[in-house]
Motif scaffolding. Sequence first.
Motif, PDB file in Angstrom:
ATOM      1  N   ALA A  11       0.819  -1.214   0.000  1.00 57.21           N
ATOM      2  CA  ALA A  11       0.000   0.000   0.000  1.00 57.21           C
ATOM      3  C   ALA A  11       0.853   1.264   0.000  1.00 57.21           C
ATOM      4  CB  ALA A  11      -0.933   0.000   1.208  1.00 57.21           C
ATOM      5  N   LYS A  12       2.017   1.198   0.610  1.00 60.74           N
ATOM      6  CA  LYS A  12       2.875   2.382   0.749  1.00 60.74           C
ATOM      7  C   LYS A  12       4.233   2.153   0.089  1.00 60.74           C
ATOM      8  CE  LYS A  12       0.773   3.562   5.157  1.00 60.74           C
ATOM      9  NZ  LYS A  12       1.038   3.835   6.580  1.00 60.74           N
ATOM     10  N   PHE A  13       4.231   1.543  -1.080  1.00 61.88           N
ATOM     11  CA  PHE A  13       5.486   1.161  -1.739  1.00 61.88           C
ATOM     12  C   PHE A  13       6.407   2.356  -1.965  1.00 61.88           C
ATOM     13  CE2 PHE A  13       8.061  -0.373  -5.386  1.00 61.88           C
ATOM     14  CZ  PHE A  13       8.665  -1.432  -4.732  1.00 61.88           C
ATOM     15  N   SER A  14       5.873   3.470  -2.409  1.00 63.17           N
ATOM     16  CA  SER A  14       6.694   4.665  -2.634  1.00 63.17           C
ATOM     17  C   SER A  14       7.349   5.130  -1.340  1.00 63.17           C
ATOM     18  CB  SER A  14       5.850   5.808  -3.199  1.00 63.17           C
ATOM     19  OG  SER A  14       5.392   5.480  -4.475  1.00 63.17           O
ATOM     20  N   GLU A  15       6.602   5.051  -0.254  1.00 65.52           N
ATOM     21  CA  GLU A  15       7.148   5.450   1.046  1.00 65.52           C
ATOM     22  C   GLU A  15       8.261   4.490   1.482  1.00 65.52           C
ATOM     23  OE1 GLU A  15       5.664   5.970   5.667  1.00 65.52           O
ATOM     24  OE2 GLU A  15       4.159   6.022   4.074  1.00 65.52           O
ATOM     25  N   VAL A  16       8.069   3.206   1.229  1.00 65.95           N
ATOM     26  CA  VAL A  16       9.095   2.216   1.569  1.00 65.95           C
ATOM     27  C   VAL A  16      10.383   2.525   0.796  1.00 65.95           C
ATOM     28  CG1 VAL A  16       9.733  -0.229   1.485  1.00 65.95           C
ATOM     29  CG2 VAL A  16       7.413   0.416   2.109  1.00 65.95           C
ATOM     30  N   ILE A  17      10.253   2.823  -0.492  1.00 62.31           N
ATOM     31  CA  ILE A  17      11.410   3.144  -1.330  1.00 62.31           C
ATOM     32  C   ILE A  17      12.097   4.413  -0.830  1.00 62.31           C
ATOM     33  CG2 ILE A  17      12.161   3.798  -3.670  1.00 62.31           C
ATOM     34  CD1 ILE A  17      11.371   0.857  -3.418  1.00 62.31           C
ATOM     35  N   ASP A  18      11.336   5.454  -0.551  1.00 57.23           N
ATOM     36  CA  ASP A  18      11.916   6.709  -0.062  1.00 57.23           C
ATOM     37  C   ASP A  18      12.638   6.504   1.271  1.00 57.23           C
ATOM     38  OD1 ASP A  18      10.982   8.088  -2.273  1.00 57.23           O
ATOM     39  OD2 ASP A  18       9.148   8.784  -1.267  1.00 57.23           O
ATOM     40  N   THR A  19      12.031   5.731   2.152  1.00 61.07           N
ATOM     41  CA  THR A  19      12.654   5.455   3.448  1.00 61.07           C
ATOM     42  C   THR A  19      13.939   4.658   3.272  1.00 61.07           C
ATOM     43  OG1 THR A  19      10.449   5.405   4.447  1.00 61.07           O
ATOM     44  CG2 THR A  19      12.240   4.510   5.754  1.00 61.07           C
ATOM     45  N   ALA A  20      13.949   3.720   2.345  1.00 63.66           N
ATOM     46  CA  ALA A  20      15.166   2.934   2.079  1.00 63.66           C
ATOM     47  C   ALA A  20      16.291   3.837   1.579  1.00 63.66           C
ATOM     48  CB  ALA A  20      14.877   1.834   1.064  1.00 63.66           C
ATOM     49  N   LYS A  21      15.947   4.832   0.745  1.00 66.38           N
ATOM     50  CA  LYS A  21      16.961   5.764   0.235  1.00 66.38           C
ATOM     51  C   LYS A  21      17.523   6.629   1.353  1.00 66.38           C
ATOM     52  CE  LYS A  21      14.670   6.824  -3.966  1.00 66.38           C
ATOM     53  NZ  LYS A  21      14.338   7.850  -4.948  1.00 66.38           N
ATOM     54  N   LYS A  22      16.637   7.079   2.249  1.00 68.95           N
ATOM     55  CA  LYS A  22      17.046   8.031   3.294  1.00 68.95           C
ATOM     56  C   LYS A  22      17.630   7.353   4.532  1.00 68.95           C
ATOM     57  CE  LYS A  22      13.544  11.342   1.889  1.00 68.95           C
ATOM     58  NZ  LYS A  22      12.238  11.914   2.217  1.00 68.95           N
ATOM     59  N   LYS A  23      17.014   6.246   4.972  1.00 68.66           N
ATOM     60  CA  LYS A  23      17.370   5.666   6.269  1.00 68.66           C
ATOM     61  C   LYS A  23      18.025   4.299   6.195  1.00 68.66           C
ATOM     62  CE  LYS A  23      13.748   8.139   8.727  1.00 68.66           C
ATOM     63  NZ  LYS A  23      12.577   8.018   9.603  1.00 68.66           N
ATOM     64  N   GLY A  24      18.121   3.714   5.000  1.00 70.51           N
ATOM     65  CA  GLY A  24      18.761   2.414   4.879  1.00 70.51           C
ATOM     66  C   GLY A  24      17.770   1.298   4.611  1.00 70.51           C
ATOM     67  N   PRO A  25      18.251   0.061   4.600  1.00 65.16           N
ATOM     68  CA  PRO A  25      17.433  -1.102   4.242  1.00 65.16           C
ATOM     69  C   PRO A  25      16.143  -1.218   5.058  1.00 65.16           C
ATOM     70  CG  PRO A  25      19.725  -1.722   4.437  1.00 65.16           C
ATOM     71  CD  PRO A  25      19.614  -0.323   4.945  1.00 65.16           C
ATOM     72  N   GLN A  26      15.092  -1.688   4.388  1.00 64.73           N
ATOM     73  CA  GLN A  26      13.781  -1.894   5.001  1.00 64.73           C
ATOM     74  C   GLN A  26      13.411  -3.367   4.895  1.00 64.73           C
ATOM     75  OE1 GLN A  26      12.102   1.077   6.313  1.00 64.73           O
ATOM     76  NE2 GLN A  26      14.246   1.622   5.968  1.00 64.73           N
ATOM     77  N   ILE A  27      13.002  -3.957   6.004  1.00 63.09           N
ATOM     78  CA  ILE A  27      12.654  -5.382   6.033  1.00 63.09           C
ATOM     79  C   ILE A  27      11.167  -5.550   5.759  1.00 63.09           C
ATOM     80  CG2 ILE A  27      12.541  -7.443   7.489  1.00 63.09           C
ATOM     81  CD1 ILE A  27      14.911  -6.247   9.063  1.00 63.09           C
ATOM     82  N   GLU A  42      22.243   2.379  -4.724  1.00 63.26           N
ATOM     83  CA  GLU A  42      23.626   2.728  -4.409  1.00 63.26           C
ATOM     84  C   GLU A  42      24.198   1.799  -3.329  1.00 63.26           C
ATOM     85  OE1 GLU A  42      21.127   5.066  -4.429  1.00 63.26           O
ATOM     86  OE2 GLU A  42      21.637   5.921  -6.383  1.00 63.26           O
ATOM     87  N   GLU A  43      23.408   1.533  -2.299  1.00 63.08           N
ATOM     88  CA  GLU A  43      23.846   0.659  -1.214  1.00 63.08           C
ATOM     89  C   GLU A  43      24.037  -0.775  -1.715  1.00 63.08           C
ATOM     90  OE1 GLU A  43      22.634  -0.016   3.451  1.00 63.08           O
ATOM     91  OE2 GLU A  43      21.379   1.228   2.168  1.00 63.08           O
ATOM     92  N   TRP A  44      23.123  -1.231  -2.551  1.00 64.51           N
ATOM     93  CA  TRP A  44      23.224  -2.573  -3.117  1.00 64.51           C
ATOM     94  C   TRP A  44      24.473  -2.690  -3.993  1.00 64.51           C
ATOM     95  CZ3 TRP A  44      23.085  -4.103  -8.281  1.00 64.51           C
ATOM     96  CH2 TRP A  44      23.056  -5.483  -8.493  1.00 64.51           C
ATOM     97  N   GLU A  45      24.710  -1.660  -4.827  1.00 62.48           N
ATOM     98  CA  GLU A  45      25.856  -1.670  -5.730  1.00 62.48           C
ATOM     99  C   GLU A  45      27.168  -1.710  -4.953  1.00 62.48           C
ATOM    100  OE1 GLU A  45      26.493   0.387  -9.999  1.00 62.48           O
ATOM    101  OE2 GLU A  45      26.177   1.777  -8.341  1.00 62.48           O
ATOM    102  N   GLN A  46      27.252  -0.961  -3.858  1.00 60.99           N
ATOM    103  CA  GLN A  46      28.453  -0.983  -3.030  1.00 60.99           C
ATOM    104  C   GLN A  46      28.682  -2.364  -2.430  1.00 60.99           C
ATOM    105  OE1 GLN A  46      27.983   2.086  -0.120  1.00 60.99           O
ATOM    106  NE2 GLN A  46      28.481   3.737  -1.547  1.00 60.99           N
ATOM    107  N   SER A  47      27.614  -2.993  -1.973  1.00 59.80           N
ATOM    108  CA  SER A  47      27.764  -4.327  -1.375  1.00 59.80           C
ATOM    109  C   SER A  47      28.209  -5.348  -2.417  1.00 59.80           C
ATOM    110  CB  SER A  47      26.462  -4.778  -0.708  1.00 59.80           C
ATOM    111  OG  SER A  47      25.471  -5.067  -1.671  1.00 59.80           O
TER     112      SER A  47
END
Length: 83
Positions: A11-27, A42-47
């Motif tokens: 329901a809140k996919f855009s919010e999940v994506i934005d939070t992942a960009k700003k605060k890190g991985p989301q489970i 970016e985080e995935w690419e670095q890993s």
Amino acid sequence: MATWQLQEAKAKFSEVIDTAKKKGPQIITQRGVKTAVIQSFEEWEQSQQQEKRTLLEVLQSGPYIEIPLPPRGQMRHRKPVKF
């Protein structure tokens, strides 16, 4: 890392994506079981760059084991099987 139930993440996919960009991985959980992780590209690419190693590096990182080998020509061979 924040945890999202699957229904809420849908329901809140855009919010999940934005939070992942700003605060890190989301489970993401499904029926209470951790199922997936959403993280920024970016985080995935670095890993991925950190985990790439050559075969030589992988072999050298393992434990050193001395394997006793008999001197050349002194190994016993089995007799051939007759059919």
